[in-house]
Design an enzyme around this catalytic site. Structure first.
Site, PDB file in Angstrom:
ATOM      1  N   SER A 169       0.110 -17.714 -19.614  1.00  9.24           N
ATOM      2  CA  SER A 169      -0.340 -17.478 -20.980  1.00  9.24           C
ATOM      3  C   SER A 169      -1.536 -16.546 -20.905  1.00  9.24           C
ATOM      4  CB  SER A 169      -0.732 -18.807 -21.637  1.00  9.24           C
ATOM      5  OG  SER A 169      -1.231 -18.600 -22.935  1.00  9.24           O
ATOM      6  N   SER A 170      -1.523 -15.461 -21.669  1.00  6.83           N
ATOM      7  CA  SER A 170      -2.559 -14.432 -21.568  1.00  6.83           C
ATOM      8  C   SER A 170      -3.889 -14.925 -22.115  1.00  6.83           C
ATOM      9  CB  SER A 170      -2.125 -13.180 -22.330  1.00  6.83           C
ATOM     10  OG  SER A 170      -0.934 -12.650 -21.802  1.00  6.83           O
ATOM     11  N   THR A 171      -4.962 -14.168 -21.817  1.00 11.35           N
ATOM     12  CA  THR A 171      -6.287 -14.517 -22.307  1.00 11.35           C
ATOM     13  C   THR A 171      -6.269 -14.599 -23.827  1.00 11.35           C
ATOM     14  OG1 THR A 171      -6.938 -12.190 -22.356  1.00 11.35           O
ATOM     15  CG2 THR A 171      -7.440 -13.418 -20.351  1.00 11.35           C
ATOM     16  N   HIS A 188      -2.153  -6.379 -21.227  1.00 11.68           N
ATOM     17  CA  HIS A 188      -1.319  -7.345 -20.532  1.00 11.68           C
ATOM     18  C   HIS A 188      -1.043  -6.893 -19.102  1.00 11.68           C
ATOM     19  CE1 HIS A 188      -0.124  -8.831 -24.656  1.00 11.68           C
ATOM     20  NE2 HIS A 188      -0.340  -9.955 -24.007  1.00 11.68           N
TER      21      HIS A 188
END
Length: 418
Positions: free
Chosen positions: A127-129, A274
């Site tokens: 899960s990205s920042t 990303h």
């Protein structure tokens, strides 16, 4: 491609909190949202409401935490598990820290796995920042009733927000890894959502669910995939990170289809983007190379030319495309850039008023490359936003608003992310 069970209607009013959404989780979520607001990454609106409501521990009941030092090999990881009460405090801290959260190791099955330590390998889904995700979701402009294509499912956070805002009937989430889509399908269903969950190559999209008013790609591509452009509805918008083999200077591609069917696209220089998909060949500065740059001698010249500021993002973006193969060491005290493929490097240190010592080594003169692009960028009006042109032969190029600075976008590899 494989498709999940038929989607069921849903919407913000049907959001279901699980019994696992404890008071500690609610407090951690509220604190995370408050930090995002304080940092300017999140403002009022439906994305904020979704993030305040979304029980992240339902989507990520297990998450990896690294136990080894950054340069230690092989790396060591522990898998925190919500089902173990002793892990819950650390897991909640990890999920709500704002940092990226690793959820899959070396393409493993995600459901029903044992929470045992891992060594070596790589994290292949995450899960990205949250700061980047929140900002991009706000820019996406989600509205009720829109058809949304979420490319690169990851932990399912973007899909959950899209379902919350738009209703799940028109939401499609797409990932190349069947283990990722299986986990997202099961966990989104716990929240009461049944978006179409598709396994396949994200760069080709999923025409059966389109056209889409919004497309969100959560991995870096080298150029804009034509299949996604074709599935964008009139009035629609697509967002994706566009970059090269270097992770240092990403761009954000913003593609919009006008009411008459024409397409307009921008490439915006941004600080964060990303990460690339698994299998996307990426450059990096090894610990040994960083140590070499720090301690080794080279040819030093005194310069009155200032190095470009970090905020000159358009210049750095242009440098990445016009002189590829460079990676910056953002942890170094001085401006430090290396070219790992040929072992060239550059270090710039301030030594007085408007004076800098520039030390270089290797076959490439990185300082000269920087000054060349900086001069061309200033002559082009110092832009941070470039236009993306889709040429008739299928090629793509970025140009400054006055057409004085331009480069081709490499087709490269644009496969899906994990």
């Amino acid at each position: 491609m494989t498709l999940a069970a038929p989607p069921a209607a849903s919407g913000a009013s049907l959001w279901r909190h699980s019994a696992g959404d404890t008071s500690g989780a609610v407090a951690a979520r509220a604190a995370m949202v408050a930090r995002l607001e304080e940092d300017g990454a999140l403002g009022p609106g439906p994305v904020r409401e979704a993030l305040r409501a979304l029980p992240r521990q339902i989507l990520m009941p297990q998450a990896y935490v690294r136990r080894s030092a950054p340069d230690e090999t092989p790396p060591r990881w522990d898998l925190l598990d919500w089902a173990r009460p002793g892990d819950r405090d650390e897991l909640l801290e990890r999920l709500h820290s704002g940092d990226s959260v690793a959820i899959q190791h070396d393409g493993e099955p995600i459901l029903s796995r044992r929470a045992v330590p891992r060594r070596g390998g790589a994290m292949t889904a995450m899960s990205s920042t949250m700061g980047m995700t929140a900002g991009l979701l706000q820019l996406l402009g989600l509205r009720p009733g829109q058809r949304v294509l979420d490319v690169g499912t990851g932990a399912g956070v973007t899909a959950a927000v899209a379902c919350f805002v738009c209703g799940d009937e028109g939401v499609v989430t797409l990932d190349i890894d069947p283990h990722v889509t299986a986990a997202a399908r099961e966990r989104l269903s716990v929240l009461g959502y049944r978006p179409a969950t598709v396994t396949g190559d994200g760069t080709t999209g999923w025409a059966a669910g389109g056209p889409y008013e919004r497309i969100f790609v959560s991995f870096a591509v080298r150029h804009v995939p034509q299949g996604l452009v074709e599935q964008l509805a009139p009035g629609g918008r697509a967002l994706m990170t566009l970059g090269t083999s270097s992770p240092s200077w990403p761009g954000l591609a913003v593609i919009e289809r006008q009411g008459d069917g024409s397409v307009e696209a921008q490439l915006r220089a941004v600080e964060f983007g990303h990460r690339a998909r698994a299998g996307f060949d990426r450059l990096f500065l090894s610990a040994a190379f960083r140590a070499e740059i720090t301690t080794a001698g080279g040819w030093t010249q005194r310069s009155r030319l200032a190095p470009p500021a970090d905020t000159a993002r358009g210049m750095w973006l242009a440098l990445d495309h016009l002189y590829p193969g460079l990676v910056r060491d953002f942890g170094a005290e001085d401006l430090t850039i290396g070219a790992p493929e040929c072992r060239s490097w550059m270090r710039v240190r301030a030594v007085g008023h408007r004076r800098w010592d520039v030390t270089t080594s290797g076959p490439r003169d990185i300082w000269a490359e920087i000054q060349d692009v900086a001069g061309r960028w200033r002559a082009a009006g110092a832009p941070d936003i470039f236009r993306i042109h889709f040429d008739a032969d299928g090629s793509q190029r970025a140009t400054s608003p006055n057409d004085a600075l331009t480069w081709q976008l490499s087709p490269g590899e644009t496969g899906d992310a994990r």
